[in-house]
Design a protein around this motif. Sequence first.
Motif, PDB file in Angstrom:
ATOM      1  N   UNK A 127       0.830  -1.210   0.000  1.00 37.39           N
ATOM      2  CA  UNK A 127       0.000   0.000   0.000  1.00 37.39           C
ATOM      3  C   UNK A 127       0.863   1.257   0.000  1.00 37.39           C
ATOM      4  N   UNK A 128       1.902   1.268   0.834  1.00 41.21           N
ATOM      5  CA  UNK A 128       2.785   2.432   0.882  1.00 41.21           C
ATOM      6  C   UNK A 128       3.544   2.595  -0.428  1.00 41.21           C
ATOM      7  N   UNK A 129       3.981   1.484  -1.022  1.00 43.90           N
ATOM      8  CA  UNK A 129       4.674   1.575  -2.297  1.00 43.90           C
ATOM      9  C   UNK A 129       3.802   2.164  -3.386  1.00 43.90           C
ATOM     10  N   UNK A 130       2.537   1.762  -3.418  1.00 40.45           N
ATOM     11  CA  UNK A 130       1.610   2.338  -4.392  1.00 40.45           C
ATOM     12  C   UNK A 130       1.377   3.826  -4.121  1.00 40.45           C
ATOM     13  N   UNK A 131       1.265   4.187  -2.848  1.00 45.68           N
ATOM     14  CA  UNK A 131       1.005   5.582  -2.502  1.00 45.68           C
ATOM     15  C   UNK A 131       2.184   6.487  -2.872  1.00 45.68           C
ATOM     16  N   UNK A 132       3.398   6.012  -2.643  1.00 37.02           N
ATOM     17  CA  UNK A 132       4.586   6.836  -2.897  1.00 37.02           C
ATOM     18  C   UNK A 132       4.903   6.959  -4.381  1.00 37.02           C
ATOM     19  N   UNK A 133       4.170   6.295  -5.242  1.00 36.73           N
ATOM     20  CA  UNK A 133       4.406   6.443  -6.678  1.00 36.73           C
ATOM     21  C   UNK A 133       3.994   7.828  -7.167  1.00 36.73           C
ATOM     22  N   UNK A 134       3.109   8.464  -6.419  1.00 39.58           N
ATOM     23  CA  UNK A 134       2.691   9.822  -6.747  1.00 39.58           C
ATOM     24  C   UNK A 134       3.153  10.764  -5.648  1.00 39.58           C
ATOM     25  N   UNK A 135       3.644  11.913  -6.048  1.00 43.33           N
ATOM     26  CA  UNK A 135       4.138  12.885  -5.072  1.00 43.33           C
ATOM     27  C   UNK A 135       2.990  13.455  -4.255  1.00 43.33           C
ATOM     28  N   UNK A 136       3.217  13.621  -2.977  1.00 47.96           N
ATOM     29  CA  UNK A 136       2.239  14.262  -2.112  1.00 47.96           C
ATOM     30  C   UNK A 136       2.984  15.030  -1.033  1.00 47.96           C
ATOM     31  N   UNK A 137       2.295  15.975  -0.431  1.00 47.73           N
ATOM     32  CA  UNK A 137       2.926  16.836   0.547  1.00 47.73           C
ATOM     33  C   UNK A 137       3.385  16.032   1.765  1.00 47.73           C
ATOM     34  N   UNK A 138       4.620  16.229   2.148  1.00 49.09           N
ATOM     35  CA  UNK A 138       5.172  15.548   3.309  1.00 49.09           C
ATOM     36  C   UNK A 138       5.699  14.161   3.022  1.00 49.09           C
ATOM     37  N   UNK A 139       5.777  13.764   1.746  1.00 46.75           N
ATOM     38  CA  UNK A 139       6.210  12.403   1.416  1.00 46.75           C
ATOM     39  C   UNK A 139       7.663  12.156   1.826  1.00 46.75           C
ATOM     40  N   UNK A 140       8.515  13.174   1.657  1.00 48.37           N
ATOM     41  CA  UNK A 140       9.922  13.002   2.010  1.00 48.37           C
ATOM     42  C   UNK A 140      10.098  12.780   3.505  1.00 48.37           C
ATOM     43  N   UNK A 141       9.425  13.604   4.301  1.00 49.77           N
ATOM     44  CA  UNK A 141       9.524  13.457   5.757  1.00 49.77           C
ATOM     45  C   UNK A 141       8.961  12.110   6.192  1.00 49.77           C
ATOM     46  N   UNK A 142       7.840  11.728   5.605  1.00 50.77           N
ATOM     47  CA  UNK A 142       7.225  10.452   5.958  1.00 50.77           C
ATOM     48  C   UNK A 142       8.144   9.292   5.614  1.00 50.77           C
ATOM     49  N   UNK A 143       8.843   9.385   4.500  1.00 50.29           N
ATOM     50  CA  UNK A 143       9.763   8.324   4.109  1.00 50.29           C
ATOM     51  C   UNK A 143      10.890   8.160   5.125  1.00 50.29           C
ATOM     52  N   UNK A 144      11.502   9.283   5.519  1.00 49.32           N
ATOM     53  CA  UNK A 144      12.609   9.200   6.467  1.00 49.32           C
ATOM     54  C   UNK A 144      12.140   8.738   7.846  1.00 49.32           C
ATOM     55  N   UNK A 145      10.929   9.104   8.219  1.00 50.46           N
ATOM     56  CA  UNK A 145      10.376   8.622   9.487  1.00 50.46           C
ATOM     57  C   UNK A 145      10.156   7.118   9.421  1.00 50.46           C
ATOM     58  N   UNK A 146       9.704   6.626   8.260  1.00 50.12           N
ATOM     59  CA  UNK A 146       9.402   5.202   8.111  1.00 50.12           C
ATOM     60  C   UNK A 146      10.645   4.340   8.201  1.00 50.12           C
ATOM     61  N   UNK A 147      11.785   4.839   7.704  1.00 50.03           N
ATOM     62  CA  UNK A 147      12.998   4.023   7.700  1.00 50.03           C
ATOM     63  C   UNK A 147      13.957   4.400   8.830  1.00 50.03           C
ATOM     64  N   UNK A 148      13.539   5.339   9.694  1.00 48.74           N
ATOM     65  CA  UNK A 148      14.433   5.777  10.770  1.00 48.74           C
ATOM     66  C   UNK A 148      14.793   4.650  11.720  1.00 48.74           C
ATOM     67  N   UNK A 149      13.881   3.695  11.905  1.00 43.13           N
ATOM     68  CA  UNK A 149      14.150   2.615  12.854  1.00 43.13           C
ATOM     69  C   UNK A 149      15.277   1.698  12.392  1.00 43.13           C
TER      70      UNK A 149
END
Length: 291
Positions: A90-112
């Motif tokens: 689901x996240x992979x499909x969502x990130x195929x299109x640019x949306x506001x805050x996508x960069x921050x959300x990506x770094x938060x998702x892989x921060x762990x």
Amino acid sequence: MGDRRSKSFYFLGAFFIAYVLFLYGPMFAIYILSFQGPDGGLTFPMNGVSLVWFGKVFSGGGIVDIGAAFKRSLKLGLVVMILTVLISVSAGMAFRKAFRGSTILFYVAIASLIMPSIITSLGIALEFRLLDDFIVKHSEGWTTAMGLFTSGLGAHLTWTLPFGLLIMFAIFNRFDGRLEEAARDLGATPWQTFRHVVLPIILPSVVGIGLFGFTLSWDELARSSQAIGSVNTLPLELQGLTTTVTKPDIYALGSITSAVSFLVIFLALIVILVLQARQRRHGSDAGQGMV
């Protein structure tokens, strides 16, 4: 000109062999020692050969209930696998299109991935303790919200989801979007496009994500240590037994644990190969149809 190899080749070859023995030697030693006879110990030489220690593992005897811990780890691993696949796709499909805050959300998702595992575990445990303190003030008889499928599940997902998300990014980075455009031109809805076009193409990689999810959860120790609640998973029980073990049943348990991991990997590889063969066959049939 001769084909004689230089001395450096033999030196590097010997170094590589020594490295492999250092890396995998202890693991194979445990597998061998798990087949000790009834009077066998924890070291070589072996005192007979038998399956008696595997029988003791399955009999449920000993200080802890290994069978219950095995079932808990298996159930948790399956749930983590399913959620990792669903959320990652689901996240992979969502990130195929640019949306506001996508960069921050990506770094938060892989921060762990870069955070120490024990820190992540302690943070989740603290979060649930604060939640427990809040609920206790408004509800009598409350014990704790920490458990296998609450805090424990969350701790494992912080480890598996970043891997699943990165794999989906790699998949869609080389995905041909023209296939989806062709499906939409033929009148397919977004769901039909995903089900009949996108999913069959990415399915082998999705199986790989599920494999990652299960094996990472099955062997997870540090993130489970503080956030699992009142019960233990199999790796935690194994860690506890290593301090008091005096018999080869701990080796038998390690062999069984490894066998489950290898079985999951083997089945996943078979599924991936079958799916890839089916894709090639369908592609060949489509090409012949066009001819």
